[in-house]
Write a protein that holds these residues in place. Structure first.
Motif, PDB file in Angstrom:
ATOM      1  N   LEU A  67       0.830  -1.205   0.000  1.00 27.58           N
ATOM      2  CA  LEU A  67       0.000   0.000   0.000  1.00 27.58           C
ATOM      3  C   LEU A  67       0.866   1.258   0.000  1.00 27.58           C
ATOM      4  O   LEU A  67       0.576   2.221  -0.710  1.00 27.58           O
ATOM      5  CB  LEU A  67      -0.937  -0.010   1.206  1.00 27.58           C
ATOM      6  CG  LEU A  67      -2.072  -1.051   1.180  1.00 27.58           C
ATOM      7  CD1 LEU A  67      -2.875  -0.989   2.468  1.00 27.58           C
ATOM      8  CD2 LEU A  67      -2.979  -0.822  -0.028  1.00 27.58           C
ATOM      9  N   ALA A  68       1.928   1.240   0.785  1.00 29.45           N
ATOM     10  CA  ALA A  68       2.832   2.395   0.823  1.00 29.45           C
ATOM     11  C   ALA A  68       3.510   2.576  -0.535  1.00 29.45           C
ATOM     12  O   ALA A  68       3.678   3.711  -1.010  1.00 29.45           O
ATOM     13  CB  ALA A  68       3.880   2.201   1.914  1.00 29.45           C
ATOM     14  N   GLN A  69       3.884   1.486  -1.158  1.00 28.03           N
ATOM     15  CA  GLN A  69       4.514   1.551  -2.486  1.00 28.03           C
ATOM     16  C   GLN A  69       3.554   2.157  -3.510  1.00 28.03           C
ATOM     17  O   GLN A  69       3.944   3.013  -4.317  1.00 28.03           O
ATOM     18  CB  GLN A  69       4.921   0.140  -2.926  1.00 28.03           C
ATOM     19  CG  GLN A  69       5.505   0.069  -4.334  1.00 28.03           C
ATOM     20  CD  GLN A  69       5.754  -1.366  -4.775  1.00 28.03           C
ATOM     21  OE1 GLN A  69       5.820  -2.288  -3.964  1.00 28.03           O
ATOM     22  NE2 GLN A  69       5.879  -1.560  -6.073  1.00 28.03           N
ATOM     23  N   LEU A  70       2.288   1.732  -3.450  1.00 27.13           N
ATOM     24  CA  LEU A  70       1.298   2.253  -4.394  1.00 27.13           C
ATOM     25  C   LEU A  70       1.026   3.737  -4.141  1.00 27.13           C
ATOM     26  O   LEU A  70       0.903   4.521  -5.080  1.00 27.13           O
ATOM     27  CB  LEU A  70       0.001   1.444  -4.287  1.00 27.13           C
ATOM     28  CG  LEU A  70       0.075  -0.001  -4.795  1.00 27.13           C
ATOM     29  CD1 LEU A  70      -1.214  -0.742  -4.478  1.00 27.13           C
ATOM     30  CD2 LEU A  70       0.338  -0.026  -6.300  1.00 27.13           C
ATOM     31  N   GLU A  71       0.930   4.105  -2.867  1.00 29.01           N
ATOM     32  CA  GLU A  71       0.682   5.508  -2.531  1.00 29.01           C
ATOM     33  C   GLU A  71       1.815   6.392  -3.048  1.00 29.01           C
ATOM     34  O   GLU A  71       1.585   7.470  -3.599  1.00 29.01           O
ATOM     35  CB  GLU A  71       0.527   5.657  -1.025  1.00 29.01           C
ATOM     36  CG  GLU A  71       0.139   7.083  -0.603  1.00 29.01           C
ATOM     37  CD  GLU A  71      -0.133   7.189   0.887  1.00 29.01           C
ATOM     38  OE1 GLU A  71      -0.818   8.138   1.292  1.00 29.01           O
ATOM     39  OE2 GLU A  71       0.352   6.320   1.639  1.00 29.01           O
ATOM     40  N   GLN A  72       3.034   5.914  -2.917  1.00 28.48           N
ATOM     41  CA  GLN A  72       4.187   6.685  -3.397  1.00 28.48           C
ATOM     42  C   GLN A  72       4.182   6.826  -4.917  1.00 28.48           C
ATOM     43  O   GLN A  72       4.680   7.814  -5.459  1.00 28.48           O
ATOM     44  CB  GLN A  72       5.484   6.016  -2.935  1.00 28.48           C
ATOM     45  CG  GLN A  72       5.739   6.145  -1.443  1.00 28.48           C
ATOM     46  CD  GLN A  72       6.985   5.383  -1.005  1.00 28.48           C
ATOM     47  OE1 GLN A  72       7.677   4.794  -1.827  1.00 28.48           O
ATOM     48  NE2 GLN A  72       7.256   5.383   0.292  1.00 28.48           N
ATOM     49  N   SER A  73       3.598   5.838  -5.595  1.00 31.07           N
ATOM     50  CA  SER A  73       3.567   5.889  -7.060  1.00 31.07           C
ATOM     51  C   SER A  73       2.375   6.683  -7.598  1.00 31.07           C
ATOM     52  O   SER A  73       2.210   6.806  -8.810  1.00 31.07           O
ATOM     53  CB  SER A  73       3.535   4.468  -7.633  1.00 31.07           C
ATOM     54  OG  SER A  73       2.318   3.823  -7.306  1.00 31.07           O
ATOM     55  N   GLY A  74       1.527   7.213  -6.696  1.00 27.72           N
ATOM     56  CA  GLY A  74       0.423   8.061  -7.119  1.00 27.72           C
ATOM     57  C   GLY A  74      -0.935   7.396  -7.164  1.00 27.72           C
ATOM     58  O   GLY A  74      -1.914   8.001  -7.615  1.00 27.72           O
ATOM     59  N   THR A  75      -1.035   6.169  -6.699  1.00 24.51           N
ATOM     60  CA  THR A  75      -2.317   5.466  -6.691  1.00 24.51           C
ATOM     61  C   THR A  75      -3.248   6.075  -5.641  1.00 24.51           C
ATOM     62  O   THR A  75      -2.839   6.329  -4.518  1.00 24.51           O
ATOM     63  CB  THR A  75      -2.117   3.967  -6.381  1.00 24.51           C
ATOM     64  OG1 THR A  75      -1.219   3.402  -7.342  1.00 24.51           O
ATOM     65  CG2 THR A  75      -3.441   3.216  -6.419  1.00 24.51           C
ATOM     66  N   ALA A  76      -4.521   6.285  -6.023  1.00 20.52           N
ATOM     67  CA  ALA A  76      -5.529   6.759  -5.069  1.00 20.52           C
ATOM     68  C   ALA A  76      -6.058   5.550  -4.302  1.00 20.52           C
ATOM     69  O   ALA A  76      -6.535   4.580  -4.905  1.00 20.52           O
ATOM     70  CB  ALA A  76      -6.666   7.452  -5.811  1.00 20.52           C
ATOM     71  N   LEU A  77      -5.962   5.580  -2.962  1.00 17.06           N
ATOM     72  CA  LEU A  77      -6.310   4.435  -2.127  1.00 17.06           C
ATOM     73  C   LEU A  77      -7.640   4.664  -1.405  1.00 17.06           C
ATOM     74  O   LEU A  77      -7.847   5.696  -0.776  1.00 17.06           O
ATOM     75  CB  LEU A  77      -5.205   4.183  -1.097  1.00 17.06           C
ATOM     76  CG  LEU A  77      -3.786   3.996  -1.649  1.00 17.06           C
ATOM     77  CD1 LEU A  77      -2.802   3.811  -0.500  1.00 17.06           C
ATOM     78  CD2 LEU A  77      -3.732   2.823  -2.605  1.00 17.06           C
TER      79      LEU A  77
END
Length: 259
Positions: A67-77
């Motif tokens: 989740l942290a990796q996705l958030e850093q890549s710009g994914t809306a969670l």
């Protein structure tokens, strides 16, 4: 992670439309995917994850740090309770994760240098298409070309059936005539799977460098495709069945091409 509390939430409606509407998928350039395994396949393949929706209570099912990796890549969670989460899914028993990602884009140049190519002529069943893409990727086929009348390769049912192959296999959309002309310029003969007066068994032709046409479930290879092919081939069968399911026929052809 933002908790969704209304059916009118824009992210929730966006995901639901991606699952329902081919025109909307085309306009946004995104597709809908489901499941933790599919999410890991997408990330491992370098897909750009746009929106991630997690069923409340299932956050722990994801790998640590994802989740942290996705958030850093710009994914809306987002997270949502069951009742709202299920409105974004097109299956009766949704998994714990739904997400959207950018559709893989393969242009005609993806065919360059490929020795073995499958052409699909009007193949409309999403399950068959997904099975073919999964099989083609499993046997390292060069590419699959979707010609006129084929199902949407980015519909949720096709994407589920590919089991992640949709992220890796070159899948090109081209008119049949254009595809055949390009493959011929590259020196590949084009064979059509069709019961014809001059058809020969699949084993009678060289498939190390070739393109093979698979037709639709109902009518088989079109007359236009047969007319443009160099030769017609059949899969010999000793039983009484008149034909094979398109996905099964394609799997046999792919195996013969790559064995």
């Amino acid at each position: 992670m933002i908790r969704i509390q209304s059916r009118q939430n824009a992210a929730l409606r966006h995901l639901a439309r991606l699952g329902r509407e081919r025109k909307y998928r085309r306009s946004t350039g995104e597709m809908l995917c489901e499941g933790e395994k599919m999410l890991q396949e997408a990330v491992a393949s370098g897909a750009q994850i746009q929106t991630l929706l997690v069923r409340e209570g299932r956050e722990g099912c994801l790998p640590a740090g994802l989740l942290a990796q996705l958030e850093q890549s710009g994914t809306a969670l987002y997270s949502a309770p069951d009742a709202l989460f299920c409105t974004a899914s097109g299956v009766e028993t949704p998994q714990g994760v739904i997400f959207s990602c950018v559709q893989p884009q393969w242009g005609a140049d993806a065919l360059d240098g490929k020795n073995q190519v499958l052409l699909l002529d009007g193949l409309q069943d999403p399950g068959n298409l997904g099975t073919i893409l999964r099989t083609a990727e499993a046997f390292a086929l060069g590419a699959v070309v979707l010609c006129e009348g084929c199902a949407d390769p980015f519909s949720p049912k096709v994407v589920r059936s590919t089991m992640g192959a949709v992220f890796r296999l070159p899948c090109v959309t081209l008119p049949l005539e254009t595809a055949i002309a390009r493959l011929r310029r590259a020196g590949l003969p084009v064979y059509a799977t069709a019961l014809h007066a001059d058809s020969v068994p699949l084993s009678a032709v060289q498939l190390g460098r070739a393109a093979v046409i698979i037709g639709s479930e109902g009518r088989g290879v079109s007359s236009a495709a047969i007319g443009q092919s160099d030769r017609r081939v059949i899969i010999p069968m000793k039983g009484r069945a008149e034909s094979l399911n398109a996905g099964v026929a394609a799997a046999i052809v792919i195996y013969e091409m790559t064995k």
